[in-house]
Design a protein around this motif. Structure first.
Motif, PDB file in Angstrom:
ATOM      1  N   GLU A 238       0.850  -1.182   0.000  1.00 19.89           N
ATOM      2  CA  GLU A 238       0.000   0.000   0.000  1.00 19.89           C
ATOM      3  C   GLU A 238       0.891   1.239   0.000  1.00 19.89           C
ATOM      4  O   GLU A 238       2.037   1.203   0.472  1.00 19.89           O
ATOM      5  CB  GLU A 238      -0.943   0.011   1.191  1.00 19.89           C
ATOM      6  CG  GLU A 238      -0.274   0.048   2.551  1.00 19.89           C
ATOM      7  CD  GLU A 238      -1.273   0.112   3.684  1.00 19.89           C
ATOM      8  OE1 GLU A 238      -2.330   0.760   3.498  1.00 19.89           O
ATOM      9  OE2 GLU A 238      -1.014  -0.468   4.750  1.00 19.89           O
ATOM     10  N   VAL A 239       0.361   2.339  -0.533  1.00 20.75           N
ATOM     11  CA  VAL A 239       1.116   3.581  -0.661  1.00 20.75           C
ATOM     12  C   VAL A 239       0.681   4.558   0.426  1.00 20.75           C
ATOM     13  O   VAL A 239      -0.511   4.752   0.659  1.00 20.75           O
ATOM     14  CB  VAL A 239       0.908   4.213  -2.047  1.00 20.75           C
ATOM     15  CG1 VAL A 239       1.617   5.570  -2.137  1.00 20.75           C
ATOM     16  CG2 VAL A 239       1.422   3.275  -3.132  1.00 20.75           C
ATOM     17  N   ASP A 240       1.667   5.175   1.084  1.00 24.70           N
ATOM     18  CA  ASP A 240       1.413   6.196   2.107  1.00 24.70           C
ATOM     19  C   ASP A 240       2.423   7.322   1.904  1.00 24.70           C
ATOM     20  O   ASP A 240       3.588   7.205   2.294  1.00 24.70           O
ATOM     21  CB  ASP A 240       1.553   5.586   3.500  1.00 24.70           C
ATOM     22  CG  ASP A 240       1.249   6.582   4.615  1.00 24.70           C
ATOM     23  OD1 ASP A 240       1.027   7.775   4.302  1.00 24.70           O
ATOM     24  OD2 ASP A 240       1.244   6.176   5.793  1.00 24.70           O
ATOM     25  N   ALA A 241       1.982   8.411   1.289  1.00 20.40           N
ATOM     26  CA  ALA A 241       2.884   9.513   0.953  1.00 20.40           C
ATOM     27  C   ALA A 241       3.484  10.175   2.186  1.00 20.40           C
ATOM     28  O   ALA A 241       4.533  10.829   2.108  1.00 20.40           O
ATOM     29  CB  ALA A 241       2.144  10.549   0.108  1.00 20.40           C
ATOM     30  N   SER A 242       2.844  10.001   3.356  1.00 21.18           N
ATOM     31  CA  SER A 242       3.359  10.631   4.573  1.00 21.18           C
ATOM     32  C   SER A 242       4.693  10.034   5.017  1.00 21.18           C
ATOM     33  O   SER A 242       5.380  10.606   5.867  1.00 21.18           O
ATOM     34  CB  SER A 242       2.337  10.501   5.706  1.00 21.18           C
ATOM     35  OG  SER A 242       2.217   9.147   6.126  1.00 21.18           O
ATOM     36  N   LEU A 243       5.068   8.900   4.443  1.00 18.97           N
ATOM     37  CA  LEU A 243       6.359   8.289   4.793  1.00 18.97           C
ATOM     38  C   LEU A 243       7.533   9.059   4.208  1.00 18.97           C
ATOM     39  O   LEU A 243       8.676   8.797   4.553  1.00 18.97           O
ATOM     40  CB  LEU A 243       6.406   6.840   4.309  1.00 18.97           C
ATOM     41  CG  LEU A 243       5.374   5.888   4.921  1.00 18.97           C
ATOM     42  CD1 LEU A 243       5.545   4.498   4.358  1.00 18.97           C
ATOM     43  CD2 LEU A 243       5.488   5.872   6.439  1.00 18.97           C
ATOM     44  N   ILE A 244       7.276   9.972   3.301  1.00 18.51           N
ATOM     45  CA  ILE A 244       8.268  10.856   2.661  1.00 18.51           C
ATOM     46  C   ILE A 244       9.118  10.093   1.650  1.00 18.51           C
ATOM     47  O   ILE A 244       9.277  10.483   0.508  1.00 18.51           O
ATOM     48  CB  ILE A 244       9.176  11.574   3.690  1.00 18.51           C
ATOM     49  CG1 ILE A 244       8.323  12.307   4.725  1.00 18.51           C
ATOM     50  CG2 ILE A 244      10.104  12.556   2.979  1.00 18.51           C
ATOM     51  CD1 ILE A 244       9.112  12.893   5.879  1.00 18.51           C
ATOM     52  N   GLY A 245       9.695   8.984   2.071  1.00 24.14           N
ATOM     53  CA  GLY A 245      10.515   8.174   1.171  1.00 24.14           C
ATOM     54  C   GLY A 245      10.809   6.834   1.799  1.00 24.14           C
ATOM     55  O   GLY A 245      10.708   6.664   3.011  1.00 24.14           O
ATOM     56  N   GLY A 246      11.150   5.845   0.963  1.00 23.65           N
ATOM     57  CA  GLY A 246      11.535   4.532   1.485  1.00 23.65           C
ATOM     58  C   GLY A 246      10.362   3.596   1.700  1.00 23.65           C
ATOM     59  O   GLY A 246       9.252   3.837   1.237  1.00 23.65           O
ATOM     60  N   LEU A 247      10.632   2.523   2.460  1.00 23.19           N
ATOM     61  CA  LEU A 247       9.668   1.449   2.660  1.00 23.19           C
ATOM     62  C   LEU A 247       9.597   1.045   4.129  1.00 23.19           C
ATOM     63  O   LEU A 247      10.596   1.118   4.849  1.00 23.19           O
ATOM     64  CB  LEU A 247      10.072   0.188   1.874  1.00 23.19           C
ATOM     65  CG  LEU A 247      10.195   0.250   0.360  1.00 23.19           C
ATOM     66  CD1 LEU A 247      10.819  -1.059  -0.126  1.00 23.19           C
ATOM     67  CD2 LEU A 247       8.824   0.440  -0.265  1.00 23.19           C
ATOM     68  N   LYS A 248       8.412   0.578   4.527  1.00 16.97           N
ATOM     69  CA  LYS A 248       8.253  -0.104   5.810  1.00 16.97           C
ATOM     70  C   LYS A 248       7.724  -1.497   5.498  1.00 16.97           C
ATOM     71  O   LYS A 248       6.742  -1.645   4.766  1.00 16.97           O
ATOM     72  CB  LYS A 248       7.282   0.639   6.717  1.00 16.97           C
ATOM     73  CG  LYS A 248       7.071  -0.043   8.073  1.00 16.97           C
ATOM     74  CD  LYS A 248       6.001   0.648   8.903  1.00 16.97           C
ATOM     75  CE  LYS A 248       6.485   1.989   9.399  1.00 16.97           C
ATOM     76  NZ  LYS A 248       5.485   2.612  10.307  1.00 16.97           N
TER      77      LYS A 248
END
Length: 272
Positions: A238-248
């Motif tokens: 899933e995409v979450d733009a609030s992460l700014i960059g990278g992956l969890k």
């Protein structure tokens, strides 16, 4: 689902019988699954019946006869065969009997998706629904409301997802909502995602990315995780733009946080 020793043994025997029944020519696994879940709902409503079917002091034949008298004209012969096995075994408690029966119903529905070649799609749709519910707290609360009538919750699920998902997905989602037992609906759906993945001997990696991943990037990530965990991995992204960059990435209880937001949070904790 955590079961005591007697219930684990009883469930194992019932799973064996379910596998035999579903392997017989002419048996519809989806119909068997739906009927088993309907019996779960009946036992949840009728405390006295649930206790009687799980009563270890009664003869197995008596428990089997009780269910047959009630259900013989209401469910199919394959389902009755599975119920005979369930009622004939010894369970640790009435609650664990219904939990085991629910597990059998879910297994039958997933078997129907597997036989139809739709298991990948079912797994993905369950994941998408889980993310929709998790992302809307008001919807989560409405679906998890313990005092809401079952028919009202079933109607809500159907209004949201009818004709948009595989029928097996709808039945499984309804079961999670109707019998959430105090857990979050999204967590119950994620449990089903894991069950579907296990059928293909895979583990689930929940990936949250700051931006869309290409198919090539997803393939590379799955290969890396497979090397780390030494087993096949099913990615759900899933995409979450609030992460700014990278992956969890979350696999089981382990979280790998390579996001900019995660690194900022870690820095704030160090400075606090």
């Amino acid at each position: 689902m955590t079961l005591h020793a007697a219930s684990r043994e009883a469930l194992g025997l019932a799973e064996t019988r379910l596998g035999e029944v579903l392997g017989e020519a002419g048996t519809d696994p989806s119909a068997v699954g739906e009927e088993l879940l309907a019996v779960v709902a009946l036992l949840d409503r009728e405390l006295g019946l649930r206790r009687a079917v799980a009563d270890g002091s009664a003869a197995p034949e008596a428990r089997q006869g009780l269910l047959r008298r009630l259900l013989e004209s209401k469910v199919s012969a394959p389902t009755l065969s599975v119920l005979d096995e369930v009622a004939g075994n010894r369970w640790s408690s009435p609650r664990e009997l219904t939990d085991g029966l629910e597990s059998l119903g879910r297994s039958a529905l997933l078997t129907s998706a597997e036989k139809a070649g739709n298991l990948d799609s079912v797994e993905d749709q369950l994941f998408r629904i889980a993310r929709i519910v998790a992302g809307q707290p008001e919807l989560e609360r409405a679906l998890a409301e313990q005092t809401a009538p079952a028919e009202a919750k079933r109607t809500l699920v159907r209004s949201l997802f009818a004709d948009k998902v595989d029928p097996v997905v709808q039945l499984l989602a309804e079961q999670v909502v109707l019998r959430n037992r105090g857990r979050s609906v999204s967590a119950g759906l994620d449990e089903l995602v894991a069950l579907a993945a296990q059928r293909r001997e895979r583990s689930v990696a929940y990936v949250t990315s700051a931006s869309e991943l290409t198919e090539a990037q997803q393939t590379q990530l799955a290969e890396k995780l497979q090397r780390i965990y030494s087993r096949p991995i099913a990615l759900h992204v899933e995409v979450d733009a609030s992460l700014i960059g990278g992956l969890k990435v979350k696999v089981g209880d382990e979280v790998i946080d390579g996001t900019a937001a995660g690194r900022l949070d870690a820095l704030r904790r160090q400075l606090a």
